[in-house]
Design an enzyme around this catalytic site. Sequence first.
Site, PDB file in Angstrom:
ATOM      1  CD  GLU A  83      -2.903   1.077   2.401  1.00 27.11           C
ATOM      2  OE1 GLU A  83      -3.050   0.024   3.032  1.00 27.11           O
ATOM      3  OE2 GLU A  83      -3.520   2.123   2.662  1.00 27.11           O
ATOM      4  CE  LYS A 261      -6.031  -1.347   5.706  1.00 28.48           C
ATOM      5  NZ  LYS A 261      -5.129  -0.497   4.899  1.00 28.48           N
ATOM      6  CG  ASP A 277       1.379 -16.414  11.621  1.00 27.13           C
ATOM      7  OD1 ASP A 277       0.524 -15.758  11.008  1.00 27.13           O
ATOM      8  OD2 ASP A 277       1.210 -17.600  11.961  1.00 27.13           O
ATOM      9  CG  HIS A 375      -3.599   7.259  -0.140  1.00 24.89           C
ATOM     10  ND1 HIS A 375      -3.028   6.057  -0.411  1.00 24.89           N
ATOM     11  CD2 HIS A 375      -4.030   7.181   1.142  1.00 24.89           C
ATOM     12  CE1 HIS A 375      -3.107   5.289   0.654  1.00 24.89           C
ATOM     13  NE2 HIS A 375      -3.712   5.958   1.622  1.00 24.89           N
TER      14      HIS A 375
END
Length: 426
Positions: A83, A261, A277, A375
């Site tokens: 991202e 998130k 992991d 972004h």
Amino acid sequence: MTDRSSRIEGFYKLPIAERVRIVKDFAGLTDDEAKALTGASVDPTIADRMVENAVGSFPLPLGIATNFRINGKDYLIPMAIEEPSVVAAASNAAKMARDKGGFRTSSTAPIMIGQIQVTGVKDPTTVQNRILEKKADLLSLANNQDPMLVKLGGGARDVEVRTIETREGPNVIVHILVDVRDAMGANAVNTMAEATAPLIEEISGGKVYLRILSNLAVHRLARAQAVWSKEAIGGPEVVEGVMQAYLFAEADPFRCATHNKGVMNGVDAVILATGNDTRAIEAGAHSYAARTGTYKPLTTFGRTQEGDLMGTIELPMAVGLVGGATKVHPTARACVKLLGVKSAQELGEIVASVGLAQNFAALRALATVGIQKGHMTLHAKNIVMSVGCPPELVDEVVKIIVAEKKIRMDRAQEVIAELKRKRGMR
Ligand code: NAD
């Protein structure tokens, strides 16, 4: 090595080869290790040993977050992520935290939980007591499975017993608490859970089904905190904006999911870069966020007396430096060396700091200019490349669609066609 600075001005403007040179010098990497950082893929023979039916590997971009100062020590932090903006945001948040000393961290001992599910129990209280009476036997049976871990100062430490109500009657759930030292611990704990299950079955008179670790690693927490001065982050209104964003997440699970998130953008990227992991960490983080029965932020924010912003984070942190992919994946090995961490706990605290930095950066952007501004260019680049733009036209097309605020595939295709026509390209 403590005098190394991660504050590297203009790192993002340097050519890749120069960035690699800086990183290599910072961590004293060998040529092979530096090559592992930049190398495109895992050797097929290694991939074949890691998973079944291997056909190749799936490389992701690896970025280096700069500016992190944690407990008075500077770190360059490897982040594997697809991202855009995440690495830049982490670096920027870490930069803004430096004038107040950066991040301070702590963690609990690396204790993981192995669960053994006992079903068909008629009198759970009596069974619970009987199991606890045999605690010493259970611990010694567990420790016999992993002499190496015991030798290193780890091993099974305690036994807890709970009764839960399922739709089909009570289960007695035994928790074996294991100090897994510098391992993530799943294999170590699962082996102990399987080994102790027959004795638990015998003591309880019930039937054991599951014998597996819990990813809700409540005994293995990493914490970080940082203060961002109001001057460093753009003034009192930015402190207020971040506070309001935090209060929103605290009160609303819809917002909180996205808040967390943002935390995991940073967390997962370091977890992945170090061969750990991601699913285990994700499962632990979100179940911990919901441990009260309501889904809550993994971070907290508050105002200091001086009107600065203080952020904290606390989350389960089942990370390892031995076992898993960390020791076999060459890029992960180089990333661990770059971090220079001496223990899994130190790694976990770094990960927590990155999660906090990431979350702060996102809240600051959201509460001020919005997330799209940062972004936009990278997003536009992705769009332009995804429609098959010739490499020599990418920058020009991006510039045009960003200026027009039409960052869409159809517009990118039109602009590419126009430019091709003008230049007589096919
Ligand atoms: P592992 O079994 O490969 O290594 C751990 C072992 O290494 C220990 O048991 C110990 O014997 C030895 N060891 C050597 N030096 C050590 C040190 N300094 N500290 C601690 N142990 C040391 O790895 P693991 O961490 O037990 O298992 C991790 C793997 O299990 C990961 O790949 C994970 O993806 C996978 N896994 C996860 C889950 C889950 O999260 N639910 C379930 C199953 C498997």
